[in-house]
Design a protein around this motif. Structure first.
Motif, short mmCIF file in Angstrom:
data_model
loop_
_atom_site.label_atom_id
_atom_site.label_comp_id
_atom_site.label_asym_id
_atom_site.label_seq_id
_atom_site.Cartn_x
_atom_site.Cartn_y
_atom_site.Cartn_z
N PRO A 129 6.56 6.22 -1.50
CA PRO A 129 7.79 5.78 -2.18
C PRO A 129 7.80 6.15 -3.65
CG PRO A 129 6.33 3.93 -1.81
CD PRO A 129 5.72 5.10 -1.09
N GLU A 130 8.99 6.14 -4.22
CA GLU A 130 9.14 6.44 -5.64
C GLU A 130 8.33 5.47 -6.50
OE1 GLU A 130 10.28 8.80 -8.65
OE2 GLU A 130 10.83 9.11 -6.56
N LEU A 131 8.19 4.24 -6.05
CA LEU A 131 7.37 3.26 -6.77
C LEU A 131 5.95 3.77 -6.96
CD1 LEU A 131 6.79 0.38 -7.90
CD2 LEU A 131 6.32 -0.31 -5.54
N ALA A 132 5.35 4.32 -5.91
CA ALA A 132 3.97 4.82 -6.00
C ALA A 132 3.90 6.07 -6.86
CB ALA A 132 3.45 5.11 -4.60
N ARG A 133 4.89 6.95 -6.74
CA ARG A 133 4.85 8.17 -7.56
C ARG A 133 4.96 7.83 -9.03
NH1 ARG A 133 7.90 10.25 -3.09
NH2 ARG A 133 9.90 9.83 -4.12
N TYR A 134 5.83 6.88 -9.37
CA TYR A 134 5.95 6.49 -10.77
C TYR A 134 4.67 5.79 -11.24
CZ TYR A 134 7.17 4.20 -15.05
OH TYR A 134 7.15 3.77 -16.35
N ALA A 135 4.07 4.96 -10.38
CA ALA A 135 2.83 4.28 -10.76
C ALA A 135 1.73 5.28 -11.08
CB ALA A 135 2.39 3.35 -9.62
N SER A 136 1.64 6.35 -10.29
CA SER A 136 0.63 7.38 -10.53
C SER A 136 0.85 8.07 -11.88
CB SER A 136 0.66 8.40 -9.40
OG SER A 136 -0.29 9.42 -9.61
N LEU A 180 -3.66 5.61 -2.85
CA LEU A 180 -4.37 6.52 -3.74
C LEU A 180 -3.61 6.74 -5.04
CD1 LEU A 180 -5.72 9.13 -1.18
CD2 LEU A 180 -6.83 7.08 -2.08
N ALA A 181 -2.32 6.44 -5.07
CA ALA A 181 -1.55 6.55 -6.32
C ALA A 181 -2.04 5.57 -7.37
CB ALA A 181 -0.07 6.33 -6.05
N GLY A 182 -2.74 4.50 -6.94
CA GLY A 182 -3.26 3.52 -7.89
C GLY A 182 -4.69 3.76 -8.32
N VAL A 183 -5.23 4.94 -7.99
CA VAL A 183 -6.61 5.28 -8.36
C VAL A 183 -6.57 6.25 -9.53
CG1 VAL A 183 -8.79 6.27 -7.56
CG2 VAL A 183 -7.35 4.95 -5.97
N PRO A 184 -7.18 5.91 -10.66
CA PRO A 184 -7.12 6.82 -11.83
C PRO A 184 -7.94 8.08 -11.60
CG PRO A 184 -8.60 4.97 -12.26
CD PRO A 184 -7.92 4.68 -10.96
N ARG A 185 -7.45 9.15 -12.19
CA ARG A 185 -8.14 10.45 -12.16
C ARG A 185 -8.41 10.92 -10.73
NH1 ARG A 185 -10.27 7.41 -16.06
NH2 ARG A 185 -11.99 6.72 -14.75
N PHE A 186 -7.51 10.58 -9.84
CA PHE A 186 -7.62 11.04 -8.45
C PHE A 186 -6.50 12.02 -8.20
CE2 PHE A 186 -7.13 10.87 -3.84
CZ PHE A 186 -8.46 10.91 -3.42
N ASP A 187 -6.85 13.24 -7.85
CA ASP A 187 -5.85 14.30 -7.72
C ASP A 187 -5.10 14.24 -6.40
OD1 ASP A 187 -6.50 15.28 -10.22
OD2 ASP A 187 -8.06 16.61 -9.43
N GLY A 188 -5.46 13.29 -5.58
CA GLY A 188 -4.77 13.18 -4.29
C GLY A 188 -5.45 14.00 -3.22
N LEU A 189 -4.89 13.95 -2.03
CA LEU A 189 -5.43 14.68 -0.90
C LEU A 189 -4.50 15.84 -0.57
CD1 LEU A 189 -6.32 11.64 1.40
CD2 LEU A 189 -7.90 12.98 0.00
N ASP A 190 -5.10 16.92 -0.06
CA ASP A 190 -4.25 18.04 0.35
C ASP A 190 -3.56 17.69 1.66
OD1 ASP A 190 -6.11 18.54 2.51
OD2 ASP A 190 -7.39 19.61 1.09
N GLU A 191 -2.60 18.50 2.02
CA GLU A 191 -1.79 18.23 3.20
C GLU A 191 -2.62 18.20 4.47
OE1 GLU A 191 1.33 17.29 3.42
OE2 GLU A 191 1.45 17.27 1.23
N ILE A 214 -1.28 -1.77 -11.75
CA ILE A 214 -0.87 -0.62 -10.95
C ILE A 214 -1.67 -0.56 -9.66
CG2 ILE A 214 -0.91 1.91 -10.89
CD1 ILE A 214 -0.09 1.88 -13.83
N ALA A 215 -2.97 -0.86 -9.75
CA ALA A 215 -3.78 -0.91 -8.53
C ALA A 215 -3.26 -1.98 -7.58
CB ALA A 215 -5.25 -1.17 -8.88
N LEU A 216 -2.87 -3.13 -8.11
CA LEU A 216 -2.36 -4.22 -7.28
C LEU A 216 -1.03 -3.85 -6.64
CD1 LEU A 216 -2.43 -7.18 -6.29
CD2 LEU A 216 -1.30 -7.81 -8.43
N VAL A 217 -0.12 -3.27 -7.43
CA VAL A 217 1.20 -2.91 -6.91
C VAL A 217 1.09 -1.89 -5.78
CG1 VAL A 217 3.36 -1.72 -7.51
CG2 VAL A 217 2.46 -3.50 -9.00
N THR A 218 0.24 -0.89 -5.97
CA THR A 218 0.10 0.14 -4.93
C THR A 218 -0.69 -0.38 -3.73
OG1 THR A 218 -1.77 1.03 -6.24
CG2 THR A 218 0.36 2.12 -6.47
N LEU A 219 -1.63 -1.32 -3.95
CA LEU A 219 -2.32 -1.94 -2.81
C LEU A 219 -1.33 -2.74 -1.97
CD1 LEU A 219 -5.06 -2.59 -1.39
CD2 LEU A 219 -5.17 -4.62 -2.85
#
Length: 392
Positions: free
Chosen positions: A256-263, A305-316, A280-285
């Motif tokens: 959701p847009e909420l998670a993208r903005y949180a990241s 994972l959007a609430g984890v700092p310095r995490f580039d995410g997972l590939d498709e 941010i960790a709580l909101v995304t959890l």
């Protein structure tokens, strides 16, 4: 209890040491101690300062100085202690004139180098709760009823609507206040077009909210949490900021847009605005758990994972090992030890690993669990409800 109070004192000591406030507090108490050699007000203020500290520390059963509200609880004793610095500097200026500027400069240096470092501080740019509240109001359907709980939703949205005039057509129902008659009086003064309902009745707060919703059944409804919708007996579906109340969800869901903005906010603020990274960790959890309960594990993991700092995410390819859709179910809330003030990124990683394991993505689960252990570790206090192969 005294043992609990001493535990709180120890926690306050190490927190003050880490945040650079210990020198300020010690110097303040030193100033009062010097002043206390005089009878009358000198001894009164010295003893009163200690009493304030004892009372304010001991009266809080949950000691969480990283919560910004909690710092407000300690404001009176902290300001009293800080004012003692002036007494100490005045005493040194009178008896040891050359020491006064040295002590004052040292204290200022301690405050300046306290974490976060001056070049990392980002509090002045921190508008996270304001922004998510504003976007949730803007995205609400016309004449909608928004049922929200927790301060980071209620406070900003209430202010934006009542003081900034944003979306006056929306009815903002703070679930935690629904047991108070004054709240309903206020709500109906703001929205006289709402249909009346019987305020008093059996069933407590949730039953009262259900009666209100039945009386105003023609309005669209959004909620802040899936668990809140379950308590009110309503189905919920994913949406960008809050959750839609409707009986049928679409066949797929995305982050959701909420998670993208949180990241984005987490990357911009870093650790320079204490407390917000935990929020941010709580909101995304919370939203990740909502999505998993609604039957969207792939979107849930991406949101966590959007609430984890310095995490580039997972590939498709990695995300593709997770099923996009499973059967929805009421799942246990992710509770963890040790307790933290708001949220923690290690919990997000751990819950993402549990979802991956429950839905058959074993390799991804091991990877995420290793990251959680490196950042944590955390101890889960809940049982994961597995997704059976028949539901995948």
């Amino acid at each position: 209890s005294w043992s609990e109070w001493w535990t709180h004192v120890g926690e306050l000591f190490f927190w003050s040491l880490r945040d650079g406030l210990l020198a300020l507090l010690i110097a303040g108490f030193g100033g009062y101690a010097v002043y206390a050699r005089r009878r009358g007000l000198g001894r009164f203020f010295f003893n009163a300062t200690w009493i304030f500290f004892v009372a304010f520390i001991a009266r809080n059963g949950v000691f969480a100085p990283d919560v910004l509200d909690y710092n407000g609880y300690l404001a009176i004793p902290a300001w009293l202690a800080a004012s003692g610095v002036g007494l100490l500097v005045a005493y040194l200026g009178y008896y040891r004139a050359s020491w006064a500027p040295v002590v004052l400069a040292a204290l200022l240096l301690f405050v300046m180098v306290a974490p976060p470092a001056p070049y990392h501080r980002s509090r002045h740019r921190d508008t996270f709760t304001w922004d998510i509240g504003r976007e949730a109001l803007r995205a609400a359907p016309p004449n909608a009823i928004l049922i929200v709980e927790r301060d980071h939703w209620v406070g900003p949205m209430w202010y934006l609507q009542e003081q900034q005039g944003l979306r006056a057509d929306v009815t903002l129902l703070a679930h935690g206040l629904a047991s108070s008659e004054w709240f309903w009086d206020h709500l109906y003064r703001r929205h006289p077009d709402l249909a009346p309902f019987e305020l008093r009745g059996a069933g407590g707060r949730d039953a009262r909210v259900r009666r209100f919703l039945r009386a105003n059944s023609g309005r669209p409804i959004q909620v802040s949490r899936q668990a809140l919708a379950v308590r009110l007996g309503m189905p919920s579906c994913p949406s960008e900021w809050l959750l839609d109340v409707r009986s049928r969800c679409s066949g797929n869901a995305h982050e959701p847009e909420l998670a993208r903005y949180a990241s984005v906010a987490l990357a911009e603020l870093g650790e320079g605005s204490p407390g917000t990274d935990g929020l941010i960790a709580l909101v995304t959890l919370d939203r990740g758990h909502d999505l998993y309960s609604q039957g969207f594990p792939r979107a849930a993991v991406s949101t966590l994972l959007a609430g984890v700092p310095r995490f580039d995410g997972l590939d498709e390819d990695s995300l593709a090992t997770l099923p996009a859709r499973i059967e929805p179910a009421v799942r246990p809330a992710p509770l963890y030890d040790p307790p933290v003030a708001l949220g923690h990124a290690a919990r997000n990683l751990h819950y993402a690993a549990r979802i991956a394991e429950a839905t058959g993505a074993k390799r991804l689960a091991r990877y995420l669990m290793e990251l959680s252990d490196a950042m944590g570790p955390v101890e889960p206090k809940f049982a994961t409800l597995p997704a059976s192969p028949a539901n995948l």
